[in-house]
Write a protein that holds these residues in place. Structure first.
Motif, PDB file in Angstrom:
ATOM      1  N   LEU A 338       0.823  -1.202   0.000  1.00 28.00           N
ATOM      2  CA  LEU A 338       0.000   0.000   0.000  1.00 28.00           C
ATOM      3  C   LEU A 338       0.861   1.258   0.000  1.00 28.00           C
ATOM      4  CD1 LEU A 338      -2.600  -1.069   2.726  1.00 28.00           C
ATOM      5  CD2 LEU A 338      -3.028  -0.880   0.261  1.00 28.00           C
ATOM      6  N   GLY A 339       2.059   1.149   0.551  1.00 27.91           N
ATOM      7  CA  GLY A 339       2.959   2.291   0.655  1.00 27.91           C
ATOM      8  C   GLY A 339       3.753   2.191   1.939  1.00 27.91           C
ATOM      9  N   TYR A 340       4.359   3.310   2.341  1.00 27.14           N
ATOM     10  CA  TYR A 340       5.155   3.351   3.560  1.00 27.14           C
ATOM     11  C   TYR A 340       4.342   3.963   4.707  1.00 27.14           C
ATOM     12  CZ  TYR A 340       8.950   2.769   0.175  1.00 27.14           C
ATOM     13  OH  TYR A 340       9.748   2.309  -0.839  1.00 27.14           O
ATOM     14  N   TRP A 341       4.704   3.576   5.914  1.00 30.36           N
ATOM     15  CA  TRP A 341       4.041   4.134   7.082  1.00 30.36           C
ATOM     16  C   TRP A 341       4.618   5.522   7.388  1.00 30.36           C
ATOM     17  CZ3 TRP A 341      -0.057   3.867   9.993  1.00 30.36           C
ATOM     18  CH2 TRP A 341      -0.038   4.411  11.280  1.00 30.36           C
ATOM     19  N   MET A 342       3.764   6.528   7.279  1.00 31.69           N
ATOM     20  CA  MET A 342       4.111   7.892   7.666  1.00 31.69           C
ATOM     21  C   MET A 342       5.349   8.415   6.939  1.00 31.69           C
ATOM     22  SD  MET A 342       1.702   8.622   9.825  1.00 31.69           S
ATOM     23  CE  MET A 342       2.273  10.025  10.761  1.00 31.69           C
ATOM     24  N   ARG A 343       5.494   8.082   5.653  1.00 36.15           N
ATOM     25  CA  ARG A 343       6.615   8.596   4.857  1.00 36.15           C
ATOM     26  C   ARG A 343       6.071   9.159   3.538  1.00 36.15           C
ATOM     27  NH1 ARG A 343      11.668   6.280   6.283  1.00 36.15           N
ATOM     28  NH2 ARG A 343      11.618   5.906   8.546  1.00 36.15           N
ATOM     29  N   PRO A 344       5.351  10.275   3.580  1.00 34.45           N
ATOM     30  CA  PRO A 344       4.755  10.797   2.339  1.00 34.45           C
ATOM     31  C   PRO A 344       5.775  11.148   1.274  1.00 34.45           C
ATOM     32  CG  PRO A 344       4.607  12.401   4.142  1.00 34.45           C
ATOM     33  CD  PRO A 344       5.032  11.112   4.748  1.00 34.45           C
ATOM     34  N   ASP A 345       6.943  11.636   1.660  1.00 32.88           N
ATOM     35  CA  ASP A 345       7.966  11.959   0.663  1.00 32.88           C
ATOM     36  C   ASP A 345       8.443  10.701  -0.059  1.00 32.88           C
ATOM     37  OD1 ASP A 345       7.734  14.560   1.417  1.00 32.88           O
ATOM     38  OD2 ASP A 345       9.554  14.604   2.641  1.00 32.88           O
ATOM     39  N   ALA A 346       8.664   9.616   0.703  1.00 32.43           N
ATOM     40  CA  ALA A 346       9.099   8.357   0.096  1.00 32.43           C
ATOM     41  C   ALA A 346       7.979   7.768  -0.762  1.00 32.43           C
ATOM     42  CB  ALA A 346       9.521   7.363   1.176  1.00 32.43           C
ATOM     43  N   ASP A 347       6.736   7.886  -0.303  1.00 31.12           N
ATOM     44  CA  ASP A 347       5.609   7.419  -1.118  1.00 31.12           C
ATOM     45  C   ASP A 347       5.597   8.111  -2.476  1.00 31.12           C
ATOM     46  OD1 ASP A 347       4.472   5.522   0.524  1.00 31.12           O
ATOM     47  OD2 ASP A 347       3.093   6.912   1.492  1.00 31.12           O
ATOM     48  N   ALA A 348       5.790   9.427  -2.475  1.00 30.51           N
ATOM     49  CA  ALA A 348       5.761  10.185  -3.727  1.00 30.51           C
ATOM     50  C   ALA A 348       6.914   9.798  -4.643  1.00 30.51           C
ATOM     51  CB  ALA A 348       5.810  11.682  -3.419  1.00 30.51           C
ATOM     52  N   LEU A 349       8.041   9.413  -4.051  1.00 28.64           N
ATOM     53  CA  LEU A 349       9.219   9.076  -4.845  1.00 28.64           C
ATOM     54  C   LEU A 349       9.132   7.676  -5.444  1.00 28.64           C
ATOM     55  CD1 LEU A 349      12.062   9.928  -5.770  1.00 28.64           C
ATOM     56  CD2 LEU A 349      12.942   9.015  -3.596  1.00 28.64           C
ATOM     57  N   TYR A 350       8.592   6.712  -4.665  1.00 32.07           N
ATOM     58  CA  TYR A 350       8.652   5.316  -5.089  1.00 32.07           C
ATOM     59  C   TYR A 350       7.314   4.721  -5.526  1.00 32.07           C
ATOM     60  CZ  TYR A 350      13.317   5.475  -3.048  1.00 32.07           C
ATOM     61  OH  TYR A 350      14.615   5.806  -2.768  1.00 32.07           O
ATOM     62  N   PHE A 351       6.201   5.300  -5.112  1.00 33.24           N
ATOM     63  CA  PHE A 351       4.890   4.786  -5.521  1.00 33.24           C
ATOM     64  C   PHE A 351       4.219   5.828  -6.408  1.00 33.24           C
ATOM     65  CE2 PHE A 351       5.828   2.333  -1.738  1.00 33.24           C
ATOM     66  CZ  PHE A 351       5.367   1.057  -2.063  1.00 33.24           C
ATOM     67  N   ARG A 352       4.089   5.501  -7.695  1.00 33.62           N
ATOM     68  CA  ARG A 352       3.570   6.474  -8.658  1.00 33.62           C
ATOM     69  C   ARG A 352       2.491   5.834  -9.528  1.00 33.62           C
ATOM     70  NH1 ARG A 352       9.274   8.829 -11.164  1.00 33.62           N
ATOM     71  NH2 ARG A 352      10.362   9.141  -9.166  1.00 33.62           N
ATOM     72  N   ASP A 353       1.343   6.467  -9.598  1.00 33.41           N
ATOM     73  CA  ASP A 353       0.268   6.033 -10.497  1.00 33.41           C
ATOM     74  C   ASP A 353      -0.065   4.549 -10.319  1.00 33.41           C
ATOM     75  OD1 ASP A 353       0.201   8.611 -11.618  1.00 33.41           O
ATOM     76  OD2 ASP A 353       1.836   8.092 -12.980  1.00 33.41           O
ATOM     77  N   GLY A 354      -0.126   4.102  -9.087  1.00 30.99           N
ATOM     78  CA  GLY A 354      -0.496   2.718  -8.823  1.00 30.99           C
ATOM     79  C   GLY A 354       0.594   1.709  -9.077  1.00 30.99           C
ATOM     80  N   ALA A 355       1.840   2.168  -9.246  1.00 32.59           N
ATOM     81  CA  ALA A 355       2.959   1.266  -9.503  1.00 32.59           C
ATOM     82  C   ALA A 355       4.091   1.567  -8.523  1.00 32.59           C
ATOM     83  CB  ALA A 355       3.456   1.427 -10.934  1.00 32.59           C
ATOM     84  N   PHE A 356       5.011   0.622  -8.398  1.00 34.47           N
ATOM     85  CA  PHE A 356       6.196   0.800  -7.566  1.00 34.47           C
ATOM     86  C   PHE A 356       7.382   1.098  -8.469  1.00 34.47           C
ATOM     87  CE2 PHE A 356       9.944  -1.335  -5.535  1.00 34.47           C
ATOM     88  CZ  PHE A 356      10.174  -0.346  -4.594  1.00 34.47           C
ATOM     89  N   CYS A 357       8.154   2.122  -8.123  1.00 36.39           N
ATOM     90  CA  CYS A 357       9.298   2.556  -8.937  1.00 36.39           C
ATOM     91  C   CYS A 357      10.560   2.504  -8.083  1.00 36.39           C
ATOM     92  CB  CYS A 357       9.078   3.967  -9.475  1.00 36.39           C
ATOM     93  SG  CYS A 357       7.565   4.175 -10.424  1.00 36.39           S
ATOM     94  N   PRO A 358      11.262   1.388  -8.062  1.00 37.12           N
ATOM     95  CA  PRO A 358      12.445   1.267  -7.200  1.00 37.12           C
ATOM     96  C   PRO A 358      13.590   2.146  -7.694  1.00 37.12           C
ATOM     97  CG  PRO A 358      12.281  -0.635  -8.654  1.00 37.12           C
ATOM     98  CD  PRO A 358      11.024   0.167  -8.861  1.00 37.12           C
ATOM     99  N   ALA A 359      14.602   2.316  -6.844  1.00 41.84           N
ATOM    100  CA  ALA A 359      15.783   3.089  -7.217  1.00 41.84           C
ATOM    101  C   ALA A 359      16.765   2.264  -8.043  1.00 41.84           C
ATOM    102  CB  ALA A 359      16.471   3.617  -5.960  1.00 41.84           C
ATOM    103  N   ASP A 360      16.474   0.986  -8.236  1.00 41.35           N
ATOM    104  CA  ASP A 360      17.346   0.141  -9.054  1.00 41.35           C
ATOM    105  C   ASP A 360      17.193   0.487 -10.534  1.00 41.35           C
ATOM    106  OD1 ASP A 360      18.393  -1.603  -6.921  1.00 41.35           O
ATOM    107  OD2 ASP A 360      16.304  -2.184  -6.728  1.00 41.35           O
TER     108      ASP A 360
END
Length: 480
Positions: A338-360
């Motif tokens: 669903l996302g991260y607990w209480m990390r809105p900045d990380a959510d915006a960086l890694y969870f986009r448009d219903g997908a997960f976008c890793p740093a790899d």
């Protein structure tokens, strides 16, 4: 629905669900114990939505408590029993746990001691509690937390919903051909999401037997479990496969009848995959996943050097890029968090448009497959040229067979100019001039790839889940 109920299903109650040394627990016994554990959690004040921490070694009691929390509608959080004190304080401070289940004498951080349940008291409560029906939950209701590996900063709490249980067994069932008669065993402990999702959850969903070992894993303990439990499917990380080869235990796998060996958690060097195949006759299945995806989402079953999306998974570049150039990817998978607990900045960086976008980073192939190209911080610019640190590591390690493991990091010199520092550990019994041979190999590289410093170490620093800590190496390089 309830994810714990869905995982345990309607399997033959006489079939063995868990093995831990000489102890065997059938599916019928496990369902009863989980239902009683859920009732015990309620007696300790846990209501639907409450978080409970389980800080125990891997064993049937761990599984019972963990699934029991989910069965009761709570949120299960597995914690490394050897977690460093500062990380433990961080996790407890941000989570607001209702209860913390731990071994006797395991102290909670200040302010939480009244919430600790000792294992002995827990076992008595769970044994005497009446079984309860699974608490119905919505598909998107939180079921458990995992924590990211912490390679790029403090671990983040990753929130997974009950719906994971619908799809968690697809990779094991469709690609690894796991069936009810199989036995699954993972070298990493269950607080790490890789074995949790791909061995425990998938194994239970398919009605297979999951092998547990409460000991901290070493090559010797793993080999001993392989001999006694005789699993058919084994999950581990490249560094452990390397140790099994180095310590002479690889042959045990073929002799014990292991059919499938899966590698994930970090990049699998081609030389290591080839060496494992030569010594065991087993081709390593190379997988990529993350705490945020739960299951492996990219798989290479042994053909070539590229991975393809797992069943039900879609992978695409985040944005258009030059053909073959490394890129971040957008992963859509039904087991996504669903996302991260209480990390809105990380959510915006890694969870986009219903997908997960890793740093790899990955390189696409013309046939829709993907080659792992390292993390964003492993592709660095030196003297105006891009250097792939992972490729450099593999190149030097392959050219110098006395190296057991190696890592390259980018650091800046006194003038602020980026340069490469190379760390390596030698195999036991390596010749005295092995370091000189490596120095000669490094000197022959193009100037922008050539390490400015070589550092011999006993072993590379890694997280509790076996992932390389490049940030620590960078600090060591600057300090030397």
């Amino acid at each position: 629905m309830n994810a714990a109920r869905l995982l345990l299903g309607e399997h033959d109650p006489s079939r063995v669900a868990l093995m831990c040394g000489p102890v065997e627990v059938t599916y019928g016994e496990l369902r009863d114990r989980v239902a009683r554990a859920a009732s015990a959690w309620r007696s300790f004040g846990v209501v639907p939505g409450d978080r409970v921490a389980i800080k125990l070694p891997d064993n049937p009691e761990w599984v019972t408590a963990y699934l029991g929390a989910i069965w009761a509608g709570g949120v299960a959080v597995a914690v490394n029993p050897r977690i460093p004190a500062d990380e433990w304080r961080t996790i407890v401070g941000e989570a607001g746990f209702r209860c913390l289940l731990a071994e006797p004498g395991d102290e909670a951080p200040s302010g939480f001691s009244g919430r600790v349940i000792a294992q002995g008291g827990w076992l008595r409560a769970a044994a005497s509690a009446p079984p309860m029906a699974p608490h119905p939950m919505g598909d998107d209701a939180p079921a458990f937390w995992s924590h990211s590996s912490g390679t790029s900063g403090p671990p983040k709490a990753v929130v997974h919903a009950h719906r994971f249980a619908h799809h968690v067994a697809r990779v094991a069932g469709e690609l690894l051909d796991v069936r009810a008669g199989d036995r699954l065993f993972a070298s990493s402990r269950m607080f790490f999401v890789y074995p949790l999702g791909n061995s425990l959850f998938a194994g239970l969903k398919l009605g297979a037997t999951v092998v547990l070992d409460p000991r901290w894993p070493t090559a010797a303990t793993l080999a001993a479990t392989i001999v006694t439990a005789r699993p058919t499917t084994f999950f581990s990380v490249p560094s452990m496969y390397r140790n099994l080869i180095k310590e002479g235990f690889a042959s045990v796998f073929a002799q014990a009848g292991v059919r499938v060996c899966v590698s994930a958690g970090e990049a699998l060097p081609t030389a290591l995959r080839d060496d494992w195949r030569r010594q065991t006759g087993i081709t390593l299945v190379d997988g990529y996943g993350a705490s945020e995806t739960l299951c492996l989402v990219l798989i290479n079953c042994g053909e070539g050097d590229a991975m393809v999306p797992a069943p039900g998974v879609e992978v695409a570049a985040v944005r258009a890029q030059d053909r073959g150039a490394p890129t971040r990817v957008r992963i859509r998978t039904p087991t996504q968090a669903l996302g991260y607990w209480m990390r809105p900045d990380a959510d915006a960086l890694y969870f986009r448009d219903g997908a997960f976008c890793p740093a790899d980073l990955f390189r696409p192939t013309p046939r829709g497959a993907w080659r792992f190209a390292g993390r964003e911080d492993s592709l660095v610019k030196i003297r105006g040229r891009w250097v792939d640190l992972i490729a450099l590591e593999e190149r030097l390690a392959l050219a110098c067979p006395d190296i057991s493991e190696a890592a390259a990091v980018s650091v800046t010199d006194g003038d602020g100019v980026a340069e490469v520092a190379f760390f390596y550990a030698l195999k036991p019994g390596a010749p005295a001039d092995a370091g000189s041979a490596l120095q000669a190999l490094a000197a022959a590289l193009p100037p922008y790839q050539r390490p400015r410093s070589l550092h011999a170490v006993q072993s590379l620093p890694r997280t509790a889940t076996g992932k390389l800590l490049r940030r620590r190496l960078a600090t060591m390089a600057v300090a030397s």
